[in-house]
Design a protein around this motif. Structure first.
Motif, PDB file in Angstrom:
ATOM      1  N   LEU A  31     -48.766  78.266  45.012  1.00 51.20           N
ATOM      2  CA  LEU A  31     -47.688  77.430  45.537  1.00 51.20           C
ATOM      3  C   LEU A  31     -46.416  77.634  44.717  1.00 51.20           C
ATOM      4  CD1 LEU A  31     -47.303  75.298  47.767  1.00 51.20           C
ATOM      5  CD2 LEU A  31     -47.872  73.554  46.085  1.00 51.20           C
ATOM      6  N   ALA A  32     -46.574  77.691  43.396  1.00 50.35           N
ATOM      7  CA  ALA A  32     -45.410  77.891  42.532  1.00 50.35           C
ATOM      8  C   ALA A  32     -44.765  79.251  42.761  1.00 50.35           C
ATOM      9  CB  ALA A  32     -45.834  77.744  41.069  1.00 50.35           C
ATOM     10  N   GLU A  33     -45.586  80.272  42.976  1.00 47.79           N
ATOM     11  CA  GLU A  33     -45.064  81.623  43.204  1.00 47.79           C
ATOM     12  C   GLU A  33     -44.268  81.711  44.495  1.00 47.79           C
ATOM     13  OE1 GLU A  33     -48.451  84.091  43.207  1.00 47.79           O
ATOM     14  OE2 GLU A  33     -48.762  84.039  41.034  1.00 47.79           O
ATOM     15  N   ARG A  34     -44.685  80.943  45.502  1.00 46.32           N
ATOM     16  CA  ARG A  34     -44.081  81.092  46.835  1.00 46.32           C
ATOM     17  C   ARG A  34     -42.969  80.090  47.093  1.00 46.32           C
ATOM     18  NH1 ARG A  34     -49.376  82.814  50.483  1.00 46.32           N
ATOM     19  NH2 ARG A  34     -50.290  84.128  48.855  1.00 46.32           N
ATOM     20  N   LEU A  35     -42.736  79.193  46.157  1.00 48.28           N
ATOM     21  CA  LEU A  35     -41.688  78.204  46.381  1.00 48.28           C
ATOM     22  C   LEU A  35     -40.293  78.806  46.492  1.00 48.28           C
ATOM     23  CD1 LEU A  35     -42.677  75.076  44.272  1.00 48.28           C
ATOM     24  CD2 LEU A  35     -42.387  75.245  46.738  1.00 48.28           C
ATOM     25  N   PRO A  36     -39.910  79.740  45.615  1.00 52.06           N
ATOM     26  CA  PRO A  36     -38.542  80.274  45.752  1.00 52.06           C
ATOM     27  C   PRO A  36     -38.278  80.871  47.120  1.00 52.06           C
ATOM     28  CG  PRO A  36     -39.470  80.872  43.639  1.00 52.06           C
ATOM     29  CD  PRO A  36     -40.575  80.276  44.429  1.00 52.06           C
ATOM     30  N   ALA A  37     -39.235  81.611  47.643  1.00 56.09           N
ATOM     31  CA  ALA A  37     -39.050  82.211  48.966  1.00 56.09           C
ATOM     32  C   ALA A  37     -39.011  81.145  50.043  1.00 56.09           C
ATOM     33  CB  ALA A  37     -40.175  83.210  49.237  1.00 56.09           C
ATOM     34  N   ALA A  38     -39.845  80.114  49.838  1.00 54.80           N
ATOM     35  CA  ALA A  38     -39.888  79.059  50.848  1.00 54.80           C
ATOM     36  C   ALA A  38     -38.583  78.273  50.878  1.00 54.80           C
ATOM     37  CB  ALA A  38     -41.059  78.106  50.558  1.00 54.80           C
ATOM     38  N   GLU A  39     -37.947  78.149  49.700  1.00 57.74           N
ATOM     39  CA  GLU A  39     -36.734  77.339  49.636  1.00 57.74           C
ATOM     40  C   GLU A  39     -35.492  78.122  50.039  1.00 57.74           C
ATOM     41  OE1 GLU A  39     -36.811  76.070  45.633  1.00 57.74           O
ATOM     42  OE2 GLU A  39     -38.345  74.530  45.935  1.00 57.74           O
ATOM     43  N   ALA A  40     -35.564  79.453  49.961  1.00 57.67           N
ATOM     44  CA  ALA A  40     -34.384  80.252  50.279  1.00 57.67           C
ATOM     45  C   ALA A  40     -34.104  80.208  51.774  1.00 57.67           C
ATOM     46  CB  ALA A  40     -34.597  81.704  49.835  1.00 57.67           C
TER      47      ALA A  40
END
Length: 502
Positions: A176-185
């Motif tokens: 979840l932490a790894e994919r948060l930046p992409a999810a938020e962009a």
């Protein structure tokens, strides 16, 4: 996680070695079959030779047994390797080693897994080894590891499932932490997949979760030993879903509950419902692929008839358990388990002077008593109260793990007040109690930033407690391991009238 990876494994194996030496030393004592080995050793022989349990009176007719076959398959494998007594009463190899080796192996494995599990849960190699030593030096776990019955397989399966559950929690949060930046962009959604903003609302998908699959397999396998694992399965499955919701809330999802239901629930259903059912059914393979099992052809031949016969068999097992209310001298109530009010005497002998090495004029005692370590069970019961306070004040996930796991394994037994029950049914509670004690030990030791005085005081208290655990195990060892001791020494160890099981 601690950075001492190599030391962490070395320390865990050292604790496991202690457990292994204790469990395998004099494993074949007492000689012969004792307590419920009379059932499971014969059931294991039937599985080994016919693929299903056979009636020991006829050696051919199918036997009606009231527990699934997986634990007996473990005993059968052990008998195949080391020895057994066949249906005619003829001994082959080393029979006692044959039907007890599997129990000792699984009891030792549980110590290794719990040590590593506690290290991960509390992020401390020291606390991991502390938890492992508590399990290694508990009398009930020790006794169950040295007798050819099912409960040690049940407990070890649940410890494995618990370890997989925690590994999945850590792995899921890392993903979840790894994919948060992409999810938020903005504008990163794959074309044609989901509407813009869906990721922010629900959180990202986490993909393949192998530890969750492993947890489902372990829980299904535990049910394949005893049905009572279903209670723990329900509790741990609910906890896993709650952790998914909490992780998405922490990650900033605007709708964490709907996010978990949309992202995680389908795989959750597969891993905690379908997969355990499939694993449980697979433990009955021997019954399905042979023709002689109990009620195997009650409805005729063919695929549908076999399933009807199997379902009829399960109904008969359920009816047996629902009406099991015959009195027994060693029976106990669930609430008494927490204080060890009524242990179970698995074997007893009273040799006279000169017999079996007895040197006491008044005679001796030789017993195998399924009795926990008082320092573990009594302190563990108190630790449950501390965990309740910790969860209420801090919403600590480790306290929730202890409370949910313990509650799911214990509370359902309270619904059957008239059923005949025994203290060794409480064995699956022990890992959760030990984790609760370990959490309290961590609080006493304090964080790494605590003052030297605070750390020293905590170390003295925790160290003194561990010494008490070791000394009590050594004190009760003779009546756990069937050693011959003077009758006065045996009486000294009977602290309460309920511990004298005549």
């Amino acid at each position: 996680m601690p950075s001492d990876r190599a030391l962490g494994w070395a320390a865990a194996f050292a604790v496991t070695a202690v457990a292994a030496i204790l469990r395998f030393w004099r494993l074949t004592e007492p000689k012969g079959i004792y307590f419920d080995e009379v059932y499971y050793t014969k059931d294991a022989w039937g599985l080994m030779t016919a693929g299903y349990e056979v009636d020991s009176a006829t050696c051919t007719r199918a036997a009606f047994v009231v527990h699934p076959p997986l634990g007996k398959w473990f005993i059968a494998a052990s008998e195949k390797l080391f020895g057994y007594v066949d249906c005619a009463g003829v001994a082959h190899g080393n029979p006692e080693l044959g039907w007890r080796f599997a129990s000792a192996f699984f009891g030792t494995l549980a110590v290794l897994v719990l040590t590593r599990l506690a290290r991960r849960v509390f992020r401390s190699t020291l606390l991991g080894c502390f938890a492992g030593l508590l399990l290694a030096l508990d009398g009930l776990e020790f006794v169950q590891s040295r007798i050819g019955i099912l409960d040690i397989f049940l407990m070890t399966g649940l410890v494995l499932a618990l370890a997989c559950l925690v590994l999945d929690r850590d792995d899921g949060r890392a993903r979840l932490a790894e994919r948060l930046p992409a999810a938020e962009a903005p504008g990163t959604e794959a074309p044609g997949t989901e509407a813009p903003g869906t990721e922010a609302r629900y959180g990202p998908r986490l993909g393949w979760r192998p530890w969750r699959i492993a947890a489902g397999v372990c829980l299904g396998a535990s049910m394949g030993v005893k049905w009572s694992a279903l209670y723990t399965l329900v509790g741990l499955a609910a906890l896993a879903l709650a952790w998914d919701i909490g992780a998405r809330r922490t990650a900033g999802a605007r709708a964490p509950v709907r996010g978990a239901l949309r992202r995680d629930l389908p795989a959750w259903l597969g891993c905690y419902v379908l997969l355990p059912i499939g694993t449980f059914l697979s433990t009955w393979t021997g019954w399905f692929v042979t023709d002689g099992g109990y009620r195997r052809h009650e409805y005729g031949d063919g695929f549908v008839a076999a399933w009807r016969g199997w379902w009829s068999y399960q109904e008969a097992i359920l009816e047996f358990h629902e009406h099991l209310s015959a009195g027994h001298v060693a029976q106990s109530t669930p609430l008494s388990w927490l204080v060890m009010g009524r242990p179970v005497a698995y074997a007893w002998d009273g040799p006279e002077f000169g017999e079996q090495g007895c040197r006491a004029a008044e005679g001796c005692a030789r017993e195998v008593l399924a009795l926990g370590n008082p320092a573990v069970w009594w302190v563990g019961t108190a630790a449950l109260v501390a965990m309740l306070a910790l969860w209420a004040s801090r919403r600590d996930w480790r306290a929730a793990l202890v409370l949910v796991g313990f509650g799911a394994s214990f509370l359902p037994w309270l619904a059957f007040p008239n059923r005949t029950m025994f203290f060794f049914y409480a064995l699956p509670l022990l890992p959760f109690m030990i984790l609760g004690i370990t959490a309290c030990a961590g609080l006493l030791l304090g964080p790494r930033t605590a003052s030297d005085a605070r750390r020293l005081t905590g170390a003295v208290v925790v160290g003194s407690y561990l010494v008490a655990v070791i000394l009590l195990f050594a004190y009760y060892y003779p009546i756990l391991a069937a050693e011959v001791i003077p009758l006065d020494a045996w009486r000294d160890r009977m602290w309460f009238p309920g511990w004298v099981v005549a």
